[in-house]
Design a protein around this motif. Structure first.
Motif, PDB file in Angstrom:
ATOM      1  N   MET A  79      40.535  51.636  32.254  1.00  0.00           N
ATOM      2  CA  MET A  79      39.986  50.570  33.089  1.00  0.00           C
ATOM      3  C   MET A  79      39.665  49.320  32.270  1.00  0.00           C
ATOM      4  SD  MET A  79      37.650  52.498  35.965  1.00  0.00           S
ATOM      5  CE  MET A  79      36.522  53.200  34.762  1.00  0.00           C
ATOM      6  N   ASN A  80      39.158  49.504  31.049  1.00  0.00           N
ATOM      7  CA  ASN A  80      38.859  48.352  30.209  1.00  0.00           C
ATOM      8  C   ASN A  80      40.117  47.532  29.933  1.00  0.00           C
ATOM      9  OD1 ASN A  80      36.123  48.880  30.000  1.00  0.00           O
ATOM     10  ND2 ASN A  80      36.335  50.093  28.128  1.00  0.00           N
ATOM     11  N   GLY A  81      41.211  48.233  29.712  1.00  0.00           N
ATOM     12  CA  GLY A  81      42.467  47.541  29.486  1.00  0.00           C
ATOM     13  C   GLY A  81      42.996  46.868  30.737  1.00  0.00           C
ATOM     14  N   ALA A  82      42.865  47.556  31.872  1.00  0.00           N
ATOM     15  CA  ALA A  82      43.385  47.027  33.136  1.00  0.00           C
ATOM     16  C   ALA A  82      42.550  45.865  33.651  1.00  0.00           C
ATOM     17  CB  ALA A  82      43.435  48.136  34.179  1.00  0.00           C
ATOM     18  N   PHE A  83      41.240  45.881  33.384  1.00  0.00           N
ATOM     19  CA  PHE A  83      40.339  44.875  33.944  1.00  0.00           C
ATOM     20  C   PHE A  83      40.171  43.642  33.049  1.00  0.00           C
ATOM     21  CE2 PHE A  83      37.802  48.454  36.247  1.00  0.00           C
ATOM     22  CZ  PHE A  83      38.915  48.709  37.028  1.00  0.00           C
ATOM     23  N   LYS A  84      40.831  43.654  31.921  1.00  0.00           N
ATOM     24  CA  LYS A  84      40.612  42.585  30.940  1.00  0.00           C
ATOM     25  C   LYS A  84      40.882  41.199  31.517  1.00  0.00           C
ATOM     26  CE  LYS A  84      41.355  43.869  26.841  1.00  0.00           C
ATOM     27  NZ  LYS A  84      41.975  44.322  25.561  1.00  0.00           N
ATOM     28  N   ASP A  85      41.964  41.084  32.300  1.00  0.00           N
ATOM     29  CA  ASP A  85      42.318  39.766  32.870  1.00  0.00           C
ATOM     30  C   ASP A  85      41.846  39.605  34.305  1.00  0.00           C
ATOM     31  OD1 ASP A  85      43.982  41.534  34.113  1.00  0.00           O
ATOM     32  OD2 ASP A  85      45.867  40.557  33.512  1.00  0.00           O
ATOM     33  N   GLY A  86      41.121  40.601  34.829  1.00  0.00           N
ATOM     34  CA  GLY A  86      40.610  40.515  36.195  1.00  0.00           C
ATOM     35  C   GLY A  86      41.628  40.862  37.258  1.00  0.00           C
ATOM     36  N   ILE A  87      42.870  41.130  36.847  1.00  0.00           N
ATOM     37  CA  ILE A  87      43.934  41.489  37.785  1.00  0.00           C
ATOM     38  C   ILE A  87      44.377  42.918  37.510  1.00  0.00           C
ATOM     39  CG2 ILE A  87      46.239  40.932  38.656  1.00  0.00           C
ATOM     40  CD1 ILE A  87      44.172  38.791  39.240  1.00  0.00           C
ATOM     41  N   VAL A  88      44.510  43.702  38.577  1.00  0.00           N
ATOM     42  CA  VAL A  88      44.935  45.094  38.441  1.00  0.00           C
ATOM     43  C   VAL A  88      46.333  45.232  39.054  1.00  0.00           C
ATOM     44  CG1 VAL A  88      44.372  47.511  38.856  1.00  0.00           C
ATOM     45  CG2 VAL A  88      42.528  45.822  38.680  1.00  0.00           C
ATOM     46  N   THR A  89      47.302  45.494  38.217  1.00  0.00           N
ATOM     47  CA  THR A  89      48.681  45.620  38.688  1.00  0.00           C
ATOM     48  C   THR A  89      48.909  46.981  39.328  1.00  0.00           C
ATOM     49  OG1 THR A  89      49.526  46.548  36.609  1.00  0.00           O
ATOM     50  CG2 THR A  89      49.423  44.137  36.790  1.00  0.00           C
ATOM     51  N   ASP A  90      50.020  47.118  40.012  1.00  0.00           N
ATOM     52  CA  ASP A  90      50.352  48.392  40.653  1.00  0.00           C
ATOM     53  C   ASP A  90      50.515  49.506  39.615  1.00  0.00           C
ATOM     54  OD1 ASP A  90      50.270  47.252  43.138  1.00  0.00           O
ATOM     55  OD2 ASP A  90      52.436  46.938  43.297  1.00  0.00           O
ATOM     56  N   ILE A  91      51.087  49.162  38.471  1.00  0.00           N
ATOM     57  CA  ILE A  91      51.242  50.155  37.410  1.00  0.00           C
ATOM     58  C   ILE A  91      49.870  50.598  36.897  1.00  0.00           C
ATOM     59  CG2 ILE A  91      52.061  50.531  35.048  1.00  0.00           C
ATOM     60  CD1 ILE A  91      54.401  48.694  35.662  1.00  0.00           C
ATOM     61  N   GLU A  92      48.953  49.655  36.742  1.00  0.00           N
ATOM     62  CA  GLU A  92      47.596  49.984  36.290  1.00  0.00           C
ATOM     63  C   GLU A  92      46.848  50.784  37.344  1.00  0.00           C
ATOM     64  OE1 GLU A  92      46.782  46.134  33.363  1.00  0.00           O
ATOM     65  OE2 GLU A  92      46.405  45.987  35.514  1.00  0.00           O
ATOM     66  N   LEU A  93      47.090  50.456  38.613  1.00  0.00           N
ATOM     67  CA  LEU A  93      46.474  51.234  39.695  1.00  0.00           C
ATOM     68  C   LEU A  93      46.905  52.695  39.628  1.00  0.00           C
ATOM     69  CD1 LEU A  93      46.765  48.856  42.808  1.00  0.00           C
ATOM     70  CD2 LEU A  93      44.651  49.659  41.728  1.00  0.00           C
ATOM     71  N   LYS A  94      48.175  52.911  39.386  1.00  0.00           N
ATOM     72  CA  LYS A  94      48.703  54.277  39.313  1.00  0.00           C
ATOM     73  C   LYS A  94      48.094  55.026  38.134  1.00  0.00           C
ATOM     74  CE  LYS A  94      52.991  56.940  38.958  1.00  0.00           C
ATOM     75  NZ  LYS A  94      54.469  56.890  38.816  1.00  0.00           N
ATOM     76  N   LEU A  95      47.965  54.339  36.994  1.00  0.00           N
ATOM     77  CA  LEU A  95      47.406  54.987  35.802  1.00  0.00           C
ATOM     78  C   LEU A  95      45.922  55.323  36.007  1.00  0.00           C
ATOM     79  CD1 LEU A  95      47.862  55.966  32.971  1.00  0.00           C
ATOM     80  CD2 LEU A  95      47.443  53.647  32.125  1.00  0.00           C
ATOM     81  N   LYS A 157      41.899  43.214  42.249  1.00  0.00           N
ATOM     82  CA  LYS A 157      41.108  42.269  41.459  1.00  0.00           C
ATOM     83  C   LYS A 157      39.762  42.897  41.113  1.00  0.00           C
ATOM     84  CE  LYS A 157      41.180  39.169  44.676  1.00  0.00           C
ATOM     85  NZ  LYS A 157      40.907  37.910  45.434  1.00  0.00           N
ATOM     86  N   VAL A 158      39.226  42.476  39.962  1.00  0.00           N
ATOM     87  CA  VAL A 158      37.921  42.981  39.536  1.00  0.00           C
ATOM     88  C   VAL A 158      37.099  41.809  39.016  1.00  0.00           C
ATOM     89  CG1 VAL A 158      36.676  44.535  37.994  1.00  0.00           C
ATOM     90  CG2 VAL A 158      38.886  45.230  38.901  1.00  0.00           C
ATOM     91  N   THR A 159      35.900  41.641  39.574  1.00  0.00           N
ATOM     92  CA  THR A 159      35.035  40.527  39.165  1.00  0.00           C
ATOM     93  C   THR A 159      34.113  40.948  38.027  1.00  0.00           C
ATOM     94  OG1 THR A 159      33.230  41.096  40.678  1.00  0.00           O
ATOM     95  CG2 THR A 159      35.035  39.722  41.557  1.00  0.00           C
TER      96      THR A 159
END
Length: 208
Positions: A79-95, A157-159
């Motif tokens: 999650m730390n890697g996925a949330f770094k830019d505030g955008i969660v891609t479909d690939i990151e969602l799956k992971l 997205k993550v705020t």
């Protein structure tokens, strides 16, 4: 087939200091005066066997807790890697979803250990109540964490506020896991103490 037996009467046994430790009178009544008495039987738990059972049970608990902690750590890193830019891609969602599924799977092992310990007939009183409360707390925090993660990533997205709240929930999860681990070990100790006391009482009743 009948085995051999000894019809002992008016018999005395002394220790290395000449002190009489066993007497059998003319009626066959037995008197014991011993410093240490050990009775081994399939039907009587010995201190050694109880201690071994306790150590094995605690080892199983610690193993499952370590595996849950590893799953939590993997989920946090992902999650730390996925949330770094505030955008969660479909690939990151799956992971992230895969990490959550792994955490749920590891939690099932904790659930199994809890069921075994909690259902033990030698566990009673406040220790049992404390274990139930710790498990309820852990279950609630686990559910809340998983639900919150799924909620905040649903819009891809993550705020900043959501990241902060997530961190507090992750910290709470770690605390609740430590709590259920401690309560399970306390319960195992309580069960072991009861078994040892029962063994002592059983030995005394056989002697008397």
């Amino acid at each position: 087939r009948r085995g051999n037996y000894i019809d002992a009467k008016q018999l005395s046994v002394t220790d290395g200091n000449g002190r009489r430790t066993l007497d059998i009178d003319s009626f066959g009544n037995v008197s014991l005066d011993v410093t240490n008495l050990k009775i081994s039987s399939k039907g009587v738990a010995t201190n050694e066997s109880v201690k071994s059972d306790i150590e094995t049970a605690k080892g199983n608990i610690l193993k499952e807790v370590r595996e849950v902690n590893l799953s939590v750590s993997n989920l946090s890193d992902t999650m730390n890697g996925a949330f770094k830019d505030g955008i969660v891609t479909d690939i990151e969602l799956k992971l992230i979803s895969e990490r959550i599924n792994q955490l749920n799977k590891e939690k099932e092992d904790i659930d199994s250990q809890y069921s075994i310990v909690y259902s033990n007939s030698d566990l009673t009183g406040a220790v049992k109540a404390n274990l139930k409360n710790a498990k309820t707390n852990y279950d609630n925090i686990h559910t809340n964490l998983v639900n919150y993660i799924n909620s905040i990533i649903s819009d891809n997205k993550v705020t900043g506020d959501e990241k902060y709240t997530l961190k507090t929930k992750m910290d709470s999860y770690s605390s609740s896991l430590a709590g259920i681990s401690a309560s399970l070990q306390e319960a195992i100790d309580s069960i072991g103490t009861k078994k040892k006391n029962d063994a002592i009482e059983s030995a005394e009743s056989k002697v008397n």
